[in-house]
Design a protein around this motif. Structure first.
Motif, PDB file in Angstrom:
ATOM      1  N   SER A 137      -2.205   3.883  -6.479  1.00 49.06           N
ATOM      2  CA  SER A 137      -0.996   3.182  -6.920  1.00 49.06           C
ATOM      3  C   SER A 137      -1.000   1.707  -6.511  1.00 49.06           C
ATOM      4  CB  SER A 137       0.245   3.857  -6.336  1.00 49.06           C
ATOM      5  OG  SER A 137       1.395   3.080  -6.625  1.00 49.06           O
ATOM      6  N   GLY A 138      -1.046   0.833  -7.510  1.00 49.54           N
ATOM      7  CA  GLY A 138      -0.940  -0.595  -7.256  1.00 49.54           C
ATOM      8  C   GLY A 138       0.444  -0.975  -6.762  1.00 49.54           C
ATOM      9  N   ILE A 139       1.455  -0.220  -7.206  1.00 52.09           N
ATOM     10  CA  ILE A 139       2.834  -0.504  -6.780  1.00 52.09           C
ATOM     11  C   ILE A 139       3.015  -0.196  -5.294  1.00 52.09           C
ATOM     12  CG2 ILE A 139       5.251   0.211  -7.080  1.00 52.09           C
ATOM     13  CD1 ILE A 139       4.597   0.635 -10.071  1.00 52.09           C
ATOM     14  N   ASP A 140       2.461   0.932  -4.847  1.00 50.99           N
ATOM     15  CA  ASP A 140       2.537   1.268  -3.419  1.00 50.99           C
ATOM     16  C   ASP A 140       1.847   0.204  -2.572  1.00 50.99           C
ATOM     17  OD1 ASP A 140       3.881   3.546  -4.077  1.00 50.99           O
ATOM     18  OD2 ASP A 140       2.192   4.922  -3.715  1.00 50.99           O
ATOM     19  N   LEU A 141       0.707  -0.271  -3.057  1.00 48.48           N
ATOM     20  CA  LEU A 141      -0.030  -1.287  -2.312  1.00 48.48           C
ATOM     21  C   LEU A 141       0.768  -2.592  -2.231  1.00 48.48           C
ATOM     22  CD1 LEU A 141      -2.571  -2.253  -0.863  1.00 48.48           C
ATOM     23  CD2 LEU A 141      -3.571  -2.804  -3.101  1.00 48.48           C
ATOM     24  N   ALA A 142       1.389  -2.980  -3.338  1.00 44.72           N
ATOM     25  CA  ALA A 142       2.196  -4.211  -3.344  1.00 44.72           C
ATOM     26  C   ALA A 142       3.332  -4.110  -2.334  1.00 44.72           C
ATOM     27  CB  ALA A 142       2.753  -4.458  -4.744  1.00 44.72           C
ATOM     28  N   ASN A 143       3.996  -2.972  -2.282  1.00 43.32           N
ATOM     29  CA  ASN A 143       5.104  -2.782  -1.342  1.00 43.32           C
ATOM     30  C   ASN A 143       4.624  -2.853   0.105  1.00 43.32           C
ATOM     31  OD1 ASN A 143       7.301  -2.501  -3.154  1.00 43.32           O
ATOM     32  ND2 ASN A 143       6.716  -0.384  -3.586  1.00 43.32           N
ATOM     33  N   LYS A 144       3.462  -2.286   0.370  1.00 46.78           N
ATOM     34  CA  LYS A 144       2.912  -2.302   1.732  1.00 46.78           C
ATOM     35  C   LYS A 144       2.509  -3.726   2.128  1.00 46.78           C
ATOM     36  CE  LYS A 144       2.124   0.649   4.259  1.00 46.78           C
ATOM     37  NZ  LYS A 144       2.896   1.126   5.439  1.00 46.78           N
ATOM     38  N   VAL A 145       1.881  -4.453   1.182  1.00 45.94           N
ATOM     39  CA  VAL A 145       1.491  -5.848   1.450  1.00 45.94           C
ATOM     40  C   VAL A 145       2.731  -6.680   1.769  1.00 45.94           C
ATOM     41  CG1 VAL A 145       0.579  -7.971   0.399  1.00 45.94           C
ATOM     42  CG2 VAL A 145      -0.642  -5.793   0.111  1.00 45.94           C
ATOM     43  N   SER A 146       3.796  -6.475   0.999  1.00 47.98           N
ATOM     44  CA  SER A 146       5.034  -7.226   1.219  1.00 47.98           C
ATOM     45  C   SER A 146       5.559  -7.014   2.637  1.00 47.98           C
ATOM     46  CB  SER A 146       6.094  -6.803   0.202  1.00 47.98           C
ATOM     47  OG  SER A 146       7.335  -7.411   0.502  1.00 47.98           O
ATOM     48  N   LYS A 147       5.496  -5.781   3.131  1.00 48.84           N
ATOM     49  CA  LYS A 147       6.011  -5.480   4.478  1.00 48.84           C
ATOM     50  C   LYS A 147       5.195  -6.158   5.574  1.00 48.84           C
ATOM     51  CE  LYS A 147       8.039  -1.051   3.138  1.00 48.84           C
ATOM     52  NZ  LYS A 147       7.898   0.426   3.161  1.00 48.84           N
ATOM     53  N   LEU A 148       3.915  -6.442   5.274  1.00 52.96           N
ATOM     54  CA  LEU A 148       3.044  -7.050   6.274  1.00 52.96           C
ATOM     55  C   LEU A 148       3.081  -8.577   6.240  1.00 52.96           C
ATOM     56  CD1 LEU A 148      -0.143  -4.775   5.951  1.00 52.96           C
ATOM     57  CD2 LEU A 148       1.641  -4.675   7.710  1.00 52.96           C
ATOM     58  N   LEU A 149       3.706  -9.144   5.216  1.00 55.60           N
ATOM     59  CA  LEU A 149       3.753 -10.599   5.071  1.00 55.60           C
ATOM     60  C   LEU A 149       5.017 -11.173   5.703  1.00 55.60           C
ATOM     61  CD1 LEU A 149       2.545 -11.055   1.374  1.00 55.60           C
ATOM     62  CD2 LEU A 149       1.364 -11.888   3.429  1.00 55.60           C
ATOM     63  N   PRO A 150       4.945 -12.406   6.223  1.00 58.07           N
ATOM     64  CA  PRO A 150       6.151 -13.051   6.775  1.00 58.07           C
ATOM     65  C   PRO A 150       7.231 -13.182   5.703  1.00 58.07           C
ATOM     66  CG  PRO A 150       4.161 -14.323   7.285  1.00 58.07           C
ATOM     67  CD  PRO A 150       3.748 -13.255   6.325  1.00 58.07           C
ATOM     68  N   GLY A 151       8.444 -12.833   6.046  1.00 57.08           N
ATOM     69  CA  GLY A 151       9.554 -12.954   5.117  1.00 57.08           C
ATOM     70  C   GLY A 151       9.656 -11.827   4.107  1.00 57.08           C
ATOM     71  N   LYS A 152       8.664 -10.920   4.132  1.00 58.06           N
ATOM     72  CA  LYS A 152       8.673  -9.764   3.218  1.00 58.06           C
ATOM     73  C   LYS A 152       9.058 -10.176   1.783  1.00 58.06           C
ATOM     74  CE  LYS A 152       9.675  -6.291   6.763  1.00 58.06           C
ATOM     75  NZ  LYS A 152       9.336  -7.184   7.878  1.00 58.06           N
ATOM     76  N   PRO A 153       8.174 -10.926   1.100  1.00 60.60           N
ATOM     77  CA  PRO A 153       8.492 -11.416  -0.249  1.00 60.60           C
ATOM     78  C   PRO A 153       8.847 -10.289  -1.210  1.00 60.60           C
ATOM     79  CG  PRO A 153       6.135 -11.600   0.208  1.00 60.60           C
ATOM     80  CD  PRO A 153       6.796 -11.272   1.498  1.00 60.60           C
ATOM     81  N   LYS A 154       9.722 -10.636  -2.158  1.00 57.06           N
ATOM     82  CA  LYS A 154      10.200  -9.646  -3.121  1.00 57.06           C
ATOM     83  C   LYS A 154       9.063  -9.147  -4.007  1.00 57.06           C
ATOM     84  CE  LYS A 154      13.420  -9.077  -6.977  1.00 57.06           C
ATOM     85  NZ  LYS A 154      14.359  -9.774  -7.885  1.00 57.06           N
ATOM     86  N   VAL A 155       9.049  -7.842  -4.249  1.00 55.62           N
ATOM     87  CA  VAL A 155       8.063  -7.237  -5.154  1.00 55.62           C
ATOM     88  C   VAL A 155       8.751  -6.967  -6.486  1.00 55.62           C
ATOM     89  CG1 VAL A 155       6.527  -5.272  -5.572  1.00 55.62           C
ATOM     90  CG2 VAL A 155       6.811  -6.168  -3.242  1.00 55.62           C
ATOM     91  N   VAL A 156       8.182  -7.503  -7.563  1.00 52.42           N
ATOM     92  CA  VAL A 156       8.700  -7.246  -8.913  1.00 52.42           C
ATOM     93  C   VAL A 156       7.841  -6.159  -9.539  1.00 52.42           C
ATOM     94  CG1 VAL A 156       9.213  -8.238 -11.175  1.00 52.42           C
ATOM     95  CG2 VAL A 156       9.439  -9.650  -9.111  1.00 52.42           C
ATOM     96  N   ILE A 157       8.491  -5.073  -9.926  1.00 52.68           N
ATOM     97  CA  ILE A 157       7.751  -3.900 -10.416  1.00 52.68           C
ATOM     98  C   ILE A 157       7.922  -3.754 -11.926  1.00 52.68           C
ATOM     99  CG2 ILE A 157       7.598  -1.371 -10.318  1.00 52.68           C
ATOM    100  CD1 ILE A 157       8.522  -1.604  -7.372  1.00 52.68           C
ATOM    101  N   TYR A 158       6.824  -3.502 -12.616  1.00 53.30           N
ATOM    102  CA  TYR A 158       6.830  -3.221 -14.059  1.00 53.30           C
ATOM    103  C   TYR A 158       6.339  -1.784 -14.249  1.00 53.30           C
ATOM    104  CZ  TYR A 158       6.996  -8.321 -14.132  1.00 53.30           C
ATOM    105  OH  TYR A 158       7.336  -9.632 -13.910  1.00 53.30           O
ATOM    106  N   LYS A 159       7.294  -0.864 -14.225  1.00 53.89           N
ATOM    107  CA  LYS A 159       6.937   0.558 -14.227  1.00 53.89           C
ATOM    108  C   LYS A 159       6.166   0.954 -15.482  1.00 53.89           C
ATOM    109  CE  LYS A 159      10.367   2.602 -11.129  1.00 53.89           C
ATOM    110  NZ  LYS A 159      11.473   3.580 -11.000  1.00 53.89           N
ATOM    111  N   THR A 160       6.555   0.359 -16.627  1.00 53.33           N
ATOM    112  CA  THR A 160       5.905   0.712 -17.892  1.00 53.33           C
ATOM    113  C   THR A 160       4.401   0.493 -17.815  1.00 53.33           C
ATOM    114  OG1 THR A 160       7.894  -0.014 -19.056  1.00 53.33           O
ATOM    115  CG2 THR A 160       5.906   0.286 -20.382  1.00 53.33           C
ATOM    116  N   TYR A 161       4.007  -0.570 -17.133  1.00 51.85           N
ATOM    117  CA  TYR A 161       2.582  -0.912 -17.060  1.00 51.85           C
ATOM    118  C   TYR A 161       1.938  -0.490 -15.744  1.00 51.85           C
ATOM    119  CZ  TYR A 161       4.023  -3.823 -20.968  1.00 51.85           C
ATOM    120  OH  TYR A 161       4.540  -4.258 -22.160  1.00 51.85           O
ATOM    121  N   GLY A 162       2.741   0.020 -14.842  1.00 50.45           N
ATOM    122  CA  GLY A 162       2.212   0.447 -13.547  1.00 50.45           C
ATOM    123  C   GLY A 162       1.713  -0.711 -12.709  1.00 50.45           C
ATOM    124  N   THR A 163       2.368  -1.863 -12.858  1.00 52.36           N
ATOM    125  CA  THR A 163       1.937  -3.058 -12.125  1.00 52.36           C
ATOM    126  C   THR A 163       3.074  -3.581 -11.257  1.00 52.36           C
ATOM    127  OG1 THR A 163       2.593  -4.570 -13.906  1.00 52.36           O
ATOM    128  CG2 THR A 163       0.349  -3.714 -13.979  1.00 52.36           C
TER     129      THR A 163
END
Length: 475
Positions: free
Chosen positions: A55-81
């Motif tokens: 899951s690329g979406i799971d990875l994006a969420n995990k990366v966000s938690k590890l970055l300073p300021g926890k940048p917002k993750v924009v999810i496109y469910k239709t494309y799985g991105t």
């Protein structure tokens, strides 16, 4: 022997992604344009595509938690991105996938797959290159289709059968031509032939997508390469028949005209050397499209293209509308440039103050762009003619500066307003007001009076008297 490029991944963001992937136990890779541009020494791209086997979406969420300021993750469910931005870098995360296509759409059916599946679905070998972000082989290049060799040989080639690649997603045909133009690469012959066979498939692609690729071709250092390929493959007649109509040379009674299609491509290349203004480049591409419908042969004067600028400006609107391009100030700009494209050429032979004032009045803030277009229109191979034309245009530019400093014609506003004319002669809104305003404007443009209030007011009084008006309120 494995190729390793750890320096390509020295930005701290890559270690963060690697750590997040390790926590999720996901195979993860950087793929596509970032890798290609690094290997071509085109600088480090700020757009990074990350593919995860999972899951690329799971990875994006995990990366966000590890970055300073926890940048917002924009999810496109239709494309799985998923996308996020950090420190000026835009990251797109996607799960590795395999795709299957139907004949009437470029939108595939998608299911999770392996990295190999994901590389198989890529458009070109040079875009299928991946760098590992996994701790065990960090920085290793995964190159199943010899894309690295294609980069060195400057070749555009599809990973799989090009007929299938282009038929599945016909936009890839334009992308092949765009990359060949931008990178100055050659399209492999099999791939080029396949574009010709599949050209009509472009009809299922939205016009917005087509124009996006055309814009990128136009913004290349040498746009003519792309348009020549579009022509060679049969795509150009399907996209811009107006341009194809310019091709060819006719001869009657020993008199010939130039090939306006190839001339146009020279003009576009010329203007690309002097401006990054996309819409001025569009003006160069379309400046002669009115010549095909206006071409006539006259026994006394030879070939003529009377009013081709006017006809061309009307064609610009139809083309923009058909291709779903912006019908706003960009359209108006291109229309104006096409309409006025011959004015400085005519003017260059006799640079009078009044003619320059009219040019500046009509072109307004775009007079410099118009001169740039006309200078790009010099495509003669005769060095003496080139020098003469350039010298003439230099004189026109100098005269524009001189006249503008003295007469302030650009963005002209009449020194005397319609309201003052009405008060002076006791008029209500009427035809006479327009007559007087037009007379003042003409007098200024002709140089009969300076562009100043007192001179314009006296001229107003004189003109009013000529057409039988009496002064009611002279302030």
């Amino acid at each position: 022997m494995k190729k390793q490029f750890p320096n390509a991944l020295k930005d701290p963001i890559f270690r963060v992604i690697s750590r997040a992937a390790s926590k999720l136990d996901l195979e993860t890779y950087v793929i596509g344009g970032y890798v290609r541009d690094y290997l071509l020494n085109r600088g480090e791209s700020k757009d990074i595509d990350v593919v995860a086997v999972g899951s690329g979406i799971d990875l994006a969420n995990k990366v966000s938690k590890l970055l300073p300021g926890k940048p917002k993750v924009v999810i496109y469910k239709t494309y799985g991105t998923a996308m996020l931005k950090s420190a000026g870098i835009e990251l797109e995360f996607v799960g590795a996938r395999k795709e299957s296509y139907s004949e009437d759409s470029r939108n595939p059916s998608v299911e999770y797959g392996s990295l190999e599946d994901d590389q198989n679905r890529r458009d070109f070998t040079i875009n299928a290159l991946a760098l590992s972000l996994n701790e065990s082989d960090y920085g290793n290049l995964l190159d199943p289709f010899n894309g690295f060799e294609d980069l060195q040989k400057k070749i555009i080639r599809t990973p799989l059968d090009p007929d299938i690649t282009y038929s599945d997603d016909p936009l890839r045909m334009l992308r092949a031509i765009r990359f060949a133009t931008q990178l100055n690469f050659q399209i492999e012959q099999q791939s080029l032939d396949a574009i010709g066979r599949n050209a009509t498939r472009i009809e299922i692609i939205s016009r917005e997508r087509i124009i996006d690729e055309i814009n990128k071709i136009l913004m290349a250092d040498q746009p003519s390469k792309g348009f020549a390929l579009l022509h060679k493959t049969g795509l150009l007649p399907l996209i811009f028949p107006e341009l194809v109509a310019l091709q060819g040379i006719e001869e009657i009674e020993g008199q010939r005209h130039k090939d306006n299609f190839w001339h146009t491509l020279e003009v576009v290349d010329n203007i690309a050397k002097t401006t990054d203004n996309l819409w001025l480049r569009w003006a160069a591409l379309l400046h002669d499209i009115g010549k095909a419908p206006t071409k006539r042969f006259d026994k006394k004067v030879g070939w003529t293209f009377h009013a081709h600028e006017f006809v061309g400006s009307k064609m610009v609107y139809k083309l923009f509308k058909r291709m779903k391009m912006p019908l706003n100030e960009h359209l108006k700009f291109v229309q104006k440039m096409v309409l006025m494209s011959s004015r400085p050429i005519v003017l260059a032979t006799d640079v009078t103050d009044s003619a320059v004032r009219r040019l500046v009045f009509d072109a307004g803030d775009h007079v410099d762009d118009l001169m740039t277009l006309c200078e790009a229109d010099i495509t003669t191979k005769n060095p003496k003619k080139v020098k003469r034309y350039r010298d003439n245009f230099r004189k026109v530019r100098e005269k524009i500066v001189e006249v503008e400093e003295r007469d302030h014609i650009r963005n002209f506003q009449p020194p005397v307003s319609g309201e003052e004319i009405m008060r002076t002669f006791g008029l209500k809104p009427s035809r006479e007001i327009g007559i007087i305003k037009e007379a003042i404007k003409e007098a200024i443009l002709e140089g009969d009076i300076p562009n100043e209030y007192e001179a314009a007011k006296n001229y107003m009084l004189k003109k009013g008297k000529e057409i039988g008006l009496e002064v009611k309120n002279q302030q």
